[in-house]
Scaffold this motif. Sequence first.
Motif, PDB file in Angstrom:
ATOM      1  N   GLU A 135     -21.968  -4.096   3.244  1.00 52.60           N
ATOM      2  CA  GLU A 135     -20.745  -3.962   2.198  1.00 52.60           C
ATOM      3  C   GLU A 135     -19.424  -4.141   3.051  1.00 52.60           C
ATOM      4  OE1 GLU A 135     -21.256  -0.376   0.079  1.00 52.60           O
ATOM      5  OE2 GLU A 135     -23.217  -0.876  -0.608  1.00 52.60           O
ATOM      6  N   PRO A 136     -18.493  -4.713   2.499  1.00 51.78           N
ATOM      7  CA  PRO A 136     -17.123  -4.701   3.157  1.00 51.78           C
ATOM      8  C   PRO A 136     -16.424  -3.564   2.880  1.00 51.78           C
ATOM      9  CG  PRO A 136     -17.033  -5.872   1.186  1.00 51.78           C
ATOM     10  CD  PRO A 136     -18.550  -5.572   1.402  1.00 51.78           C
ATOM     11  N   LYS A 137     -15.675  -3.062   3.994  1.00 48.05           N
ATOM     12  CA  LYS A 137     -15.006  -1.729   4.124  1.00 48.05           C
ATOM     13  C   LYS A 137     -13.635  -1.938   3.574  1.00 48.05           C
ATOM     14  CE  LYS A 137     -17.957   0.634   5.974  1.00 48.05           C
ATOM     15  NZ  LYS A 137     -18.888   1.146   5.299  1.00 48.05           N
ATOM     16  N   SER A 138     -13.082  -1.535   2.669  1.00 51.34           N
ATOM     17  CA  SER A 138     -11.796  -1.495   1.957  1.00 51.34           C
ATOM     18  C   SER A 138     -10.579  -1.115   3.334  1.00 51.34           C
ATOM     19  CB  SER A 138     -11.408  -0.388   1.018  1.00 51.34           C
ATOM     20  OG  SER A 138     -10.285  -0.448   0.465  1.00 51.34           O
ATOM     21  N   THR A 139      -9.756  -2.296   3.130  1.00 51.26           N
ATOM     22  CA  THR A 139      -8.761  -1.976   4.043  1.00 51.26           C
ATOM     23  C   THR A 139      -7.255  -1.554   3.508  1.00 51.26           C
ATOM     24  OG1 THR A 139      -8.138  -4.331   3.757  1.00 51.26           O
ATOM     25  CG2 THR A 139      -9.731  -3.982   5.475  1.00 51.26           C
ATOM     26  N   ALA A 140      -7.258  -1.149   2.281  1.00 47.72           N
ATOM     27  CA  ALA A 140      -6.165  -0.787   1.624  1.00 47.72           C
ATOM     28  C   ALA A 140      -6.355   0.598   1.073  1.00 47.72           C
ATOM     29  CB  ALA A 140      -5.621  -1.688   0.861  1.00 47.72           C
ATOM     30  N   VAL A 141      -5.625   1.530   0.780  1.00 48.94           N
ATOM     31  CA  VAL A 141      -5.727   2.836   0.096  1.00 48.94           C
ATOM     32  C   VAL A 141      -4.554   2.646  -0.748  1.00 48.94           C
ATOM     33  CG1 VAL A 141      -5.712   5.435   0.224  1.00 48.94           C
ATOM     34  CG2 VAL A 141      -6.901   4.183   1.839  1.00 48.94           C
ATOM     35  N   VAL A 142      -4.826   2.709  -2.222  1.00 44.25           N
ATOM     36  CA  VAL A 142      -3.697   2.663  -3.299  1.00 44.25           C
ATOM     37  C   VAL A 142      -3.749   3.824  -3.915  1.00 44.25           C
ATOM     38  CG1 VAL A 142      -2.958   1.378  -5.197  1.00 44.25           C
ATOM     39  CG2 VAL A 142      -3.987   0.155  -3.381  1.00 44.25           C
ATOM     40  N   GLN A 143      -2.463   4.435  -4.094  1.00 37.06           N
ATOM     41  CA  GLN A 143      -2.378   5.775  -4.821  1.00 37.06           C
ATOM     42  C   GLN A 143      -1.430   5.603  -5.824  1.00 37.06           C
ATOM     43  OE1 GLN A 143      -1.222   9.023  -2.526  1.00 37.06           O
ATOM     44  NE2 GLN A 143      -1.488  10.643  -4.123  1.00 37.06           N
ATOM     45  N   ALA A 144      -1.884   5.747  -7.122  1.00 34.73           N
ATOM     46  CA  ALA A 144      -0.858   5.607  -8.214  1.00 34.73           C
ATOM     47  C   ALA A 144      -0.205   6.701  -8.252  1.00 34.73           C
ATOM     48  CB  ALA A 144      -1.657   5.454  -9.366  1.00 34.73           C
ATOM     49  N   LEU A 145       1.288   6.738  -8.299  1.00 29.55           N
ATOM     50  CA  LEU A 145       2.208   8.039  -8.457  1.00 29.55           C
ATOM     51  C   LEU A 145       2.628   8.290  -9.808  1.00 29.55           C
ATOM     52  CD1 LEU A 145       4.138   7.203  -5.199  1.00 29.55           C
ATOM     53  CD2 LEU A 145       2.274   8.778  -5.422  1.00 29.55           C
ATOM     54  N   MET A 146       2.915   7.087 -10.382  1.00 25.69           N
ATOM     55  CA  MET A 146       3.364   7.468 -11.763  1.00 25.69           C
ATOM     56  C   MET A 146       3.522   6.063 -12.772  1.00 25.69           C
ATOM     57  SD  MET A 146       7.399   7.976 -11.927  1.00 25.69           S
ATOM     58  CE  MET A 146       7.611   8.171 -13.178  1.00 25.69           C
ATOM     59  N   THR A 147       3.272   6.130 -14.096  1.00 26.80           N
ATOM     60  CA  THR A 147       3.447   4.997 -14.905  1.00 26.80           C
ATOM     61  C   THR A 147       4.397   5.644 -16.156  1.00 26.80           C
ATOM     62  OG1 THR A 147       1.662   3.880 -14.129  1.00 26.80           O
ATOM     63  CG2 THR A 147       2.406   3.064 -16.175  1.00 26.80           C
ATOM     64  N   GLU A 148       5.404   5.372 -16.336  1.00 26.22           N
ATOM     65  CA  GLU A 148       6.118   5.787 -17.421  1.00 26.22           C
ATOM     66  C   GLU A 148       6.816   4.439 -18.224  1.00 26.22           C
ATOM     67  OE1 GLU A 148       6.665   8.916 -18.583  1.00 26.22           O
ATOM     68  OE2 GLU A 148       5.489   9.572 -17.233  1.00 26.22           O
ATOM     69  N   PRO A 149       7.044   4.601 -19.569  1.00 27.31           N
ATOM     70  CA  PRO A 149       7.697   3.735 -20.454  1.00 27.31           C
ATOM     71  C   PRO A 149       9.235   3.603 -20.154  1.00 27.31           C
ATOM     72  CG  PRO A 149       6.635   5.262 -21.820  1.00 27.31           C
ATOM     73  CD  PRO A 149       6.130   5.568 -20.424  1.00 27.31           C
ATOM     74  N   LEU A 150       9.495   2.511 -20.403  1.00 29.18           N
ATOM     75  CA  LEU A 150      11.176   2.393 -20.238  1.00 29.18           C
ATOM     76  C   LEU A 150      11.492   2.575 -21.557  1.00 29.18           C
ATOM     77  CD1 LEU A 150      11.504  -0.126 -17.536  1.00 29.18           C
ATOM     78  CD2 LEU A 150      11.741   2.032 -17.237  1.00 29.18           C
ATOM     79  N   THR A 151      12.323   3.613 -21.958  1.00 33.17           N
ATOM     80  CA  THR A 151      12.932   4.107 -23.106  1.00 33.17           C
ATOM     81  C   THR A 151      13.954   2.742 -23.604  1.00 33.17           C
ATOM     82  OG1 THR A 151      12.927   6.286 -22.260  1.00 33.17           O
ATOM     83  CG2 THR A 151      14.186   5.972 -24.481  1.00 33.17           C
ATOM     84  N   ASP A 152      14.727   2.527 -23.004  1.00 32.74           N
ATOM     85  CA  ASP A 152      15.605   1.181 -23.449  1.00 32.74           C
ATOM     86  C   ASP A 152      15.145  -0.080 -23.481  1.00 32.74           C
ATOM     87  OD1 ASP A 152      17.413   3.428 -24.120  1.00 32.74           O
ATOM     88  OD2 ASP A 152      18.333   3.427 -22.169  1.00 32.74           O
ATOM     89  N   ILE A 153      13.979  -0.339 -23.055  1.00 35.02           N
ATOM     90  CA  ILE A 153      13.451  -1.671 -22.903  1.00 35.02           C
ATOM     91  C   ILE A 153      12.058  -1.758 -23.415  1.00 35.02           C
ATOM     92  CG2 ILE A 153      12.826  -3.525 -21.127  1.00 35.02           C
ATOM     93  CD1 ILE A 153      14.685  -2.378 -19.221  1.00 35.02           C
TER      94      ILE A 153
END
Length: 136
Positions: free
Chosen positions: A23-41
Amino acid sequence: MNRLGIGAAFGMFLLSAVSQAAEPKSTAVVQALMTEPLTDIPGKEVTVLTVEYLPGGASLAHRHDADVFVYVLEGAVIMQVDGKDPVTVRKGETFRERPTDIHRQSANASATEPAKFVVFMVKDQGKPATRPLEGG
């Protein structure tokens, strides 16, 4: 346990060890910090995440379908979009991708040290942040 049982158990152990090693080992660690809608768009949102590439780590070619802004926190990364030369982006430097860009290369510039960067993207609401290229 008889010899057949011991042999079967040992065989299962070897099979498990071989499949785990393959099994290939992951070479990236991704951490989601936030997702928010843009009020004016309407229909757009901002996503902020961090990516850490382990030494020698990289991602496959992909696209974001978003305006993407990268700021390197640690180490250095090699970035390239189609039609442009690769660039090495170091700690404290930035990189930009447009919604139509194919992110051909994204890799840690070091084989011995990790690299970490923050990603800020403006994208269509509810769409994935990244998608692989069809056909490779």
